[in-house]
Design an enzyme around this catalytic site. Sequence first.
Site, short mmCIF file in Angstrom:
data_model
loop_
_atom_site.label_atom_id
_atom_site.label_comp_id
_atom_site.label_asym_id
_atom_site.label_seq_id
_atom_site.Cartn_x
_atom_site.Cartn_y
_atom_site.Cartn_z
CE LYS A 112 56.00 39.26 13.69
NZ LYS A 112 56.40 40.62 13.92
CE LYS A 194 60.29 36.84 18.51
NZ LYS A 194 60.89 38.07 18.13
CE LYS A 197 58.53 45.58 20.02
NZ LYS A 197 58.75 44.95 18.71
N1 AQP Z 1 62.72 37.06 22.73
C1 AQP Z 1 63.75 37.81 22.39
N2 AQP Z 1 64.94 37.64 23.01
C2 AQP Z 1 66.01 38.43 22.70
N3 AQP Z 1 65.95 39.42 21.79
C3 AQP Z 1 64.77 39.64 21.17
N4 AQP Z 1 64.37 40.54 20.24
C4 AQP Z 1 63.06 40.35 19.96
N5 AQP Z 1 62.58 39.32 20.68
C5 AQP Z 1 63.61 38.86 21.44
C6 AQP Z 1 65.25 41.54 19.66
O1 AQP Z 1 64.65 42.80 19.82
C7 AQP Z 1 65.04 43.62 18.70
C8 AQP Z 1 63.86 44.34 18.17
O2 AQP Z 1 62.91 43.48 17.63
P1 AQP Z 1 61.77 44.08 16.72
O3 AQP Z 1 60.90 44.98 17.46
O4 AQP Z 1 62.35 44.65 15.49
O5 AQP Z 1 60.96 42.84 16.24
P2 AQP Z 1 60.86 41.39 16.75
O6 AQP Z 1 62.17 40.69 16.69
O7 AQP Z 1 59.77 40.77 15.93
O8 AQP Z 1 60.44 41.61 18.28
P3 AQP Z 1 59.08 41.24 18.97
O9 AQP Z 1 59.14 41.70 20.37
O10 AQP Z 1 58.79 39.78 18.75
O11 AQP Z 1 58.06 42.15 18.18
P4 AQP Z 1 56.72 41.75 17.48
O12 AQP Z 1 55.92 41.03 18.56
O13 AQP Z 1 56.11 43.04 17.05
O14 AQP Z 1 57.05 40.86 16.33
C9 AQP Z 1 65.71 42.71 17.68
O15 AQP Z 1 67.11 42.89 17.78
C10 AQP Z 1 65.34 41.35 18.14
O16 AQP Z 1 66.31 40.38 17.81
#
Ligand code: AQP
Length: 330
Positions: A112, A194, A197
């Site tokens: 990040k 990965k 969002k």
């Molecule tokens: N690619 C992924 N595959 C499986 N699980 C995933 N999670 C995130 N990406 C994947 C799981 O979703 C839950 C919530 O995640 P979060 O919103 O707290 O933050 P994150 O892990 O940083 O998810 P994003 O989508 O990548 O959000 P942004 O883009 O805002 O950083 C967690 O249980 C995570 O493991």
Amino acid sequence: MSNTVFSAVQPSGVPTIANYVGAIKNWVNLQNEYDCIFSIADLHTLTVKQVPAELRARTLELLALYIACGVDPEKCVLFVQSHVHEHAELTWILNTITAVGEMQRMTQFKDKSLKHAENINMGLMDYPVLMASDILLYNVQYVPVGADQKQHLEIARDLAMRFNARYSDTFIVPEPIIPKLGARVMSLQEPSSKMSKSDENVNAFISMLDSPDDIIRKFRRAVTDSDSVVRYDEQEKPGISNLMTIYSVFTGEDMDAIKARFEGKGYGEFKQQVGEAVAEGLKPIQDKRAELLADKTYLLSILKTGAEKASSIAFRTLRKVYKKVGLLQL
Ligand code: AQP
């Protein structure tokens, strides 16, 4: 041992099918067996620049999505992280037993920091300590998360053990529950990263709100390989393996059955079918979410009850912690 499960998602954008498969979908299976507490992690979201009005709207929308996915407010505590001030307070205490170097080594912090080079703030680095506080406040045994959060969960475990060793037994040391299938859903455009969002390329992810046409179009464009055999091989065929995983989660078919089904059919037909299965799976969730959002009073009442229940547990934990570290109590 406790019987409590905790997990959360950030309202940092519209959740993707990765958040659904890696986290929310599994909560639904756990809610019948465990005392489940699920949060909307809005304080975490502030580590990246937000438009305040949009963050507020997304917070309620995420609650509607949880419920639309099958998370039952009658069975689970559902609340917004910032409604329980103990999260921020415990973070301060845990910060005092966390080394700066530990935080700088975190993969997500490094990723990040590259992505938001203009805004490498203290919160971004401290994210895992806030996440540890989220968990440790509630005497949690299990944390269902995707594989990307495993490293942060290790920090939560380390901090629990460190605090217990220094100040006597206080926290339960939590364990991750990582799904066997879909623990790491990959980007459709870059199968080595990965799915996220907040990806700038909207073709890289399937949002939980994408229309059937968009879903099918995005899967058609998904990066695969120059071969034409539908076969699971993460090393040699990461794109196809990712699509097989998604198809498997949405249809319940295992990898052998999928391979047999698409034998001799080529990637075009396979991608079309993956798109259709996902669109079909998301439709009832999207409809239910829209219905729930029409009744904001109901959604707010769930959050009020959730905040009260969560606060009563968090209050007791924090009081114990303050006492143990030597803060004078009135
Ligand atoms: N690619 C992924 N595959 C499986 N699980 C995933 N999670 C995130 N990406 C994947 C799981 O979703 C839950 C919530 O995640 P979060 O919103 O707290 O933050 P994150 O892990 O940083 O998810 P994003 O989508 O990548 O959000 P942004 O883009 O805002 O950083 C967690 O249980 C995570 O493991």
